[in-house]
Design a protein around this motif. Sequence first.
Motif, PDB file in Angstrom:
ATOM      1  N   SER A  15       0.860  -0.986  -0.129  1.00 47.81           N
ATOM      2  CA  SER A  15      -0.099  -0.105  -0.159  1.00 47.81           C
ATOM      3  C   SER A  15       0.943   1.230  -0.032  1.00 47.81           C
ATOM      4  CB  SER A  15      -0.773   0.210   1.126  1.00 47.81           C
ATOM      5  OG  SER A  15      -1.484   1.304   1.603  1.00 47.81           O
ATOM      6  N   ALA A  16       0.125   2.445  -0.523  1.00 44.74           N
ATOM      7  CA  ALA A  16       1.022   3.707  -0.763  1.00 44.74           C
ATOM      8  C   ALA A  16       0.770   4.073   0.959  1.00 44.74           C
ATOM      9  CB  ALA A  16       0.341   4.525  -1.763  1.00 44.74           C
ATOM     10  N   ALA A  17       0.075   3.948   1.589  1.00 44.37           N
ATOM     11  CA  ALA A  17      -0.155   4.586   3.015  1.00 44.37           C
ATOM     12  C   ALA A  17       1.221   4.733   3.618  1.00 44.37           C
ATOM     13  CB  ALA A  17      -1.378   3.807   3.674  1.00 44.37           C
ATOM     14  N   LEU A  18       1.169   5.945   4.146  1.00 43.58           N
ATOM     15  CA  LEU A  18       2.637   6.109   4.858  1.00 43.58           C
ATOM     16  C   LEU A  18       2.424   5.919   6.491  1.00 43.58           C
ATOM     17  CD1 LEU A  18       5.594   7.175   4.607  1.00 43.58           C
ATOM     18  CD2 LEU A  18       4.613   9.524   4.881  1.00 43.58           C
ATOM     19  N   ASP A  19       1.438   6.396   7.074  1.00 40.76           N
ATOM     20  CA  ASP A  19       1.218   6.507   8.391  1.00 40.76           C
ATOM     21  C   ASP A  19       0.042   5.380   8.999  1.00 40.76           C
ATOM     22  OD1 ASP A  19       0.232   7.122  11.088  1.00 40.76           O
ATOM     23  OD2 ASP A  19       0.680   9.263  10.852  1.00 40.76           O
ATOM     24  N   THR A  20       0.720   4.580   9.745  1.00 44.21           N
ATOM     25  CA  THR A  20      -0.502   3.409  10.288  1.00 44.21           C
ATOM     26  C   THR A  20      -1.590   3.929  10.701  1.00 44.21           C
ATOM     27  OG1 THR A  20       0.713   3.167  12.281  1.00 44.21           O
ATOM     28  CG2 THR A  20       1.533   1.924  10.765  1.00 44.21           C
ATOM     29  N   ALA A  21      -1.605   5.148  11.221  1.00 45.43           N
ATOM     30  CA  ALA A  21      -2.870   5.587  11.817  1.00 45.43           C
ATOM     31  C   ALA A  21      -4.188   5.890  10.548  1.00 45.43           C
ATOM     32  CB  ALA A  21      -2.827   6.837  12.710  1.00 45.43           C
ATOM     33  N   GLY A 111      -4.540   6.968  -0.435  1.00 44.48           N
ATOM     34  CA  GLY A 111      -3.952   6.832   1.042  1.00 44.48           C
ATOM     35  C   GLY A 111      -2.947   7.721   1.546  1.00 44.48           C
ATOM     36  N   VAL A 112      -2.617   8.641   0.738  1.00 46.60           N
ATOM     37  CA  VAL A 112      -1.458   9.528   1.120  1.00 46.60           C
ATOM     38  C   VAL A 112      -1.860  11.090   0.739  1.00 46.60           C
ATOM     39  CG1 VAL A 112       0.354   7.696   1.068  1.00 46.60           C
ATOM     40  CG2 VAL A 112      -0.270   9.371  -1.066  1.00 46.60           C
ATOM     41  N   GLY A 113      -1.154  11.852   1.558  1.00 47.60           N
ATOM     42  CA  GLY A 113      -1.597  13.275   1.354  1.00 47.60           C
ATOM     43  C   GLY A 113      -0.910  13.906  -0.171  1.00 47.60           C
ATOM     44  N   HIS A 114      -1.298  15.155  -0.388  1.00 48.93           N
ATOM     45  CA  HIS A 114      -1.171  15.813  -1.731  1.00 48.93           C
ATOM     46  C   HIS A 114       0.368  16.033  -1.828  1.00 48.93           C
ATOM     47  CE1 HIS A 114      -2.782  17.492  -5.117  1.00 48.93           C
ATOM     48  NE2 HIS A 114      -2.153  18.732  -4.770  1.00 48.93           N
ATOM     49  N   ALA A 115       0.926  16.438  -0.663  1.00 48.76           N
ATOM     50  CA  ALA A 115       2.428  16.878  -0.841  1.00 48.76           C
ATOM     51  C   ALA A 115       3.183  15.617  -1.143  1.00 48.76           C
ATOM     52  CB  ALA A 115       2.902  17.666   0.448  1.00 48.76           C
ATOM     53  N   SER A 249      -5.564  15.311   2.697  1.00 48.09           N
ATOM     54  CA  SER A 249      -5.251  14.870   3.844  1.00 48.09           C
ATOM     55  C   SER A 249      -6.213  14.197   4.841  1.00 48.09           C
ATOM     56  CB  SER A 249      -4.259  15.578   4.556  1.00 48.09           C
ATOM     57  OG  SER A 249      -2.913  16.016   3.895  1.00 48.09           O
ATOM     58  N   ASN A 250      -7.174  15.053   5.064  1.00 43.45           N
ATOM     59  CA  ASN A 250      -8.322  14.938   6.152  1.00 43.45           C
ATOM     60  C   ASN A 250      -9.174  13.536   5.504  1.00 43.45           C
ATOM     61  OD1 ASN A 250     -11.118  16.101   7.516  1.00 43.45           O
ATOM     62  ND2 ASN A 250      -9.261  15.970   8.383  1.00 43.45           N
ATOM     63  N   VAL A 251      -9.387  13.408   4.210  1.00 40.99           N
ATOM     64  CA  VAL A 251      -9.839  11.931   3.910  1.00 40.99           C
ATOM     65  C   VAL A 251      -9.096  11.030   4.160  1.00 40.99           C
ATOM     66  CG1 VAL A 251     -10.230  11.092   1.809  1.00 40.99           C
ATOM     67  CG2 VAL A 251     -11.166  13.196   1.796  1.00 40.99           C
ATOM     68  N   VAL A 252      -7.556  11.356   3.778  1.00 41.63           N
ATOM     69  CA  VAL A 252      -6.969  10.139   4.159  1.00 41.63           C
ATOM     70  C   VAL A 252      -6.970   9.621   5.869  1.00 41.63           C
ATOM     71  CG1 VAL A 252      -4.389   9.534   4.581  1.00 41.63           C
ATOM     72  CG2 VAL A 252      -5.313  10.540   2.400  1.00 41.63           C
ATOM     73  N   ASP A 253      -6.820  10.731   6.674  1.00 40.09           N
ATOM     74  CA  ASP A 253      -6.905  10.708   8.219  1.00 40.09           C
ATOM     75  C   ASP A 253      -8.293  10.244   8.571  1.00 40.09           C
ATOM     76  OD1 ASP A 253      -5.586  10.865  10.480  1.00 40.09           O
ATOM     77  OD2 ASP A 253      -5.805  13.068  10.815  1.00 40.09           O
ATOM     78  N   LYS A 254      -9.282  10.550   7.936  1.00 44.91           N
ATOM     79  CA  LYS A 254     -10.422   9.828   8.323  1.00 44.91           C
ATOM     80  C   LYS A 254     -10.703   8.416   7.779  1.00 44.91           C
ATOM     81  CE  LYS A 254     -15.302  10.920   9.095  1.00 44.91           C
ATOM     82  NZ  LYS A 254     -16.408  12.222   8.818  1.00 44.91           N
ATOM     83  N   ARG A 255      -9.888   7.832   7.039  1.00 45.85           N
ATOM     84  CA  ARG A 255      -9.825   6.629   6.299  1.00 45.85           C
ATOM     85  C   ARG A 255     -10.636   6.294   5.341  1.00 45.85           C
ATOM     86  NH1 ARG A 255      -9.355   4.742  12.644  1.00 45.85           N
ATOM     87  NH2 ARG A 255      -7.025   5.152  13.166  1.00 45.85           N
TER      88      ARG A 255
END
Length: 577
Positions: A15-21, A111-115, A249-255
Amino acid sequence: MSFRTNRAAPTNASSAALDTAHVGDIVGALGTIRQHDTGSRRTFWQRLRTLLVIMGPGLVVMVGDNDAGGVATYTQAGQNYGMGLVWTLALLIPVLYVNQEMVVRLGAVSGVGHARLIFQRFGRFWGAFSVADLFVVNALTIVTEFIGVSMALEFLGLSKYVAVPLAAVLLFGMVAMGSFRRWERFLFVLISLNILVIPMALLAGPKAGEIAKGFVPSFPGGLNSTLLLLIVAIVGTTVAPWQLFFQQSNVVDKRITPRWIRYERVDLWLGIGIVMIGAVCLMAAAAFGLAPDLLGNFTDNAGVATGLEQHSGRAVGVIFAIILLDASLIGANAVGLATTYTLGDVFKKRHSLHWKVRQAPMFYVGYALLLGVAASIVLIPGAPLGLITQGVQALAGVLLPSATVFLVLLCNDRAVLGPWVNSVRQNVVAGVIVWSLVLLSLALTAATFFPDLDISALKIGFGVGAAIGVLGGVAVWLLRRAAVRRETAATARALGGLDPEEVEDLAEDAVEALSRKERRALLWQDRMAWRTPALDTLDRPAFSPLRKAGLLTLRGYLVIAVVLVAVKVTQLALAVN
């Protein structure tokens, strides 16, 4: 059901997701959706309950758009030009939706932020190119939020030397709880206060006919650099670069995952509706609620509050101050998080509201520093707060084309989005938006360099610019068509030397053999099966010399445009003094 742990399930190695949260249950202010929930939502009530859980990123980013700078910009438009610039808001509705819908897809699918996507796909140079401006403008924007806090609470009788530090502590406390749900509930309470714009506008005695006329495009007093600066400021406060970074990022953080994109689009439309109603009401309150001698003489939000109190009554002034305070708190929260989310992306550190302070110290320390520095600047005696606010919104407007260009490039990156890439129609709309923003910025540049430039010359310039845009669009389409033909020829060779036209005919016949419903079902299946692979495993897209030259030219021009905005704001400051 409640969420029992702050730790999410480990991210998949592919997965591309960086933060386990960022992986796990969707924990919203109004409920929870389990990570592996695949149940169907067939009834209206089931869908409504699901929407209430998903709802949040779209609402927050849009209502955060009506921040202290937005309140100042919309009331300035109303005070100086009546309802004559309402049409700009109507034109910005598709811009808002197209831009923000693209980041919704990017966030949910990758699953990751824009930056993080920009740095990983285009490299450090272009990553720094895209986020350097963001950090500067975001820091200045947070300053304008604390300006709003100080003006609102001083009107209500509290010294800014008490109000601003208290607001900073409150904002940090609500973020640092380590609970996404509690943070979102806090924001929903603030968002609900936006309903006050309606009674405020009604108490100002609006005239429906004049509001309706405002939707017809016009340039009150003639098209000049001062009016253009305000139009650019309206664009910058309504469609700001920080919104792209925050919502993804908020979409990602809300999963939120691809399964729930449809609901997030509805959330976005709800937010757009609220922000448009709020903007029109703020313009109307200033246009109809101020004494005639104040019209055309905007100073700042404090002057608007005092003028409303004197002409329309204490109640209207107090409601305006409450709206300003509310907008400032929402804006400072969202812009601050947009910045610290981006810092986490750039430095690959934990950056989630699900973590406690001790688990993600850089995320929360960065947020605290932003608030502290911005609050300190506002407490400097004698600062031209009203002009700082307008200048920041104009800066956001001229820098928006750069942010939108990278957004469009990412949404055409098939390695990242797979079947979720932009359609031809979406690319056409996005291209029109980017070029329109560039032309508007060019018009501001011309009007600043040549203050005596008449409206006919500017109209000719817009016409020539539109023609260049059309020709450029046709050229891009032809180049893309040629690329597709090359891919078809390669496929034909792989299939044993078939004629490329035969391959195209076979593909078209296969598509036409399916009904529209079947095609949509297949596309949906493909989309549900797709998630962005680990970014380190993907080859970076190659930048052609033409694309590099175009981006560098855009960058160079934006530097000039930023300088010109600063010059124009300085001229206005000297004129006031």
